[in-house]
Design an enzyme around this catalytic site. Structure first.
Site, PDB file in Angstrom:
ATOM      1  CG  HIS A  46      -1.942  -1.034   1.249  1.00 34.58           C
ATOM      2  ND1 HIS A  46      -3.070  -0.923   2.009  1.00 34.58           N
ATOM      3  CD2 HIS A  46      -2.034  -2.223   0.604  1.00 34.58           C
ATOM      4  CE1 HIS A  46      -3.822  -2.000   1.849  1.00 34.58           C
ATOM      5  NE2 HIS A  46      -3.203  -2.811   0.996  1.00 34.58           N
ATOM      6  CB  CYS A  69      -6.788  -0.562   4.908  1.00 34.41           C
ATOM      7  SG  CYS A  69      -5.049  -1.086   5.020  1.00 34.41           S
ATOM      8  CB  CYS A  92      -2.253   1.714   6.061  1.00 29.12           C
ATOM      9  SG  CYS A  92      -1.667   0.753   4.642  1.00 29.12           S
ATOM     10  CD  GLU A 145      -1.973   3.903   3.106  1.00 23.98           C
ATOM     11  OE1 GLU A 145      -1.713   3.777   1.896  1.00 23.98           O
ATOM     12  OE2 GLU A 145      -3.129   3.833   3.556  1.00 23.98           O
TER      13      GLU A 145
END
Length: 151
Positions: free
Chosen positions: A53, A83, A86, A55
């Site tokens: 992801h 999410c 993260c 981030e």
């Protein structure tokens, strides 16, 4: 806040890079003391990495560049609400603040479905600013998923 818009625009640039390689257009930027420390965009498909992801990658790179895992003086800018994975990493990294663009009604963990940033059961809380350049961030996602449906 003008700086939030500037850094979110940089995160959007990262999102467009993700889109250019066939990834979901999500981008992130980590800022420390007013300077960009790292940038990232989704790479789940290309790297075959469930943790790829935007981030997550940007936070990992920031920790490496700053040579420390505590990012308590950093802000993460990301085009889509993080999410649970993260948001959990932000908690573990002790980030000071997260700024996101579009809310995520399916997996948002900073206020939409869950709020890991303010959970009093956890040992760290952080500030969240939602909706910065939300229209632009949401439009990139809608365009991407629309093209998949048409494709």
């Amino acid at each position: 806040m003008r700086a939030d818009n500037t850094f979110m625009a940089m995160a959007l640039e990262e999102a467009y890079l993700a889109e250019g390689i066939g990834e979901v257009p999500i981008g992130a930027v980590v800022v420390c003391e007013g300077a960009v420390v790292s940038r990232g965009h989704n790479r789940r498909e290309i790297d075959h990495d469930p943790a790829g992801h935007a981030e997550f990658l940007a936070i990992r790179e920031a920790a490496n560049r700053l040579e420390r895992w505590r990012l308590s003086d950093c802000t993460v800018y990301v085009t889509l609400e993080p999410c649970p994975m993260c948001a959990g990493l932000m908690h573990q990294a002790r980030i000071a603040r997260c700024v996101y663009g579009a809310a995520d009604p399916k997996a948002g963990a900073l206020g939409t479905l869950y709020d890991l940033s303010r959970d009093e059961r956890l040992n760290h809380r952080f500030e969240v600013t939602a909706g910065v350049l939300a229209e632009e961030c949401g439009a990139a996602l809608k365009r991407f998923f629309g093209s998949l449906r048409r494709g």
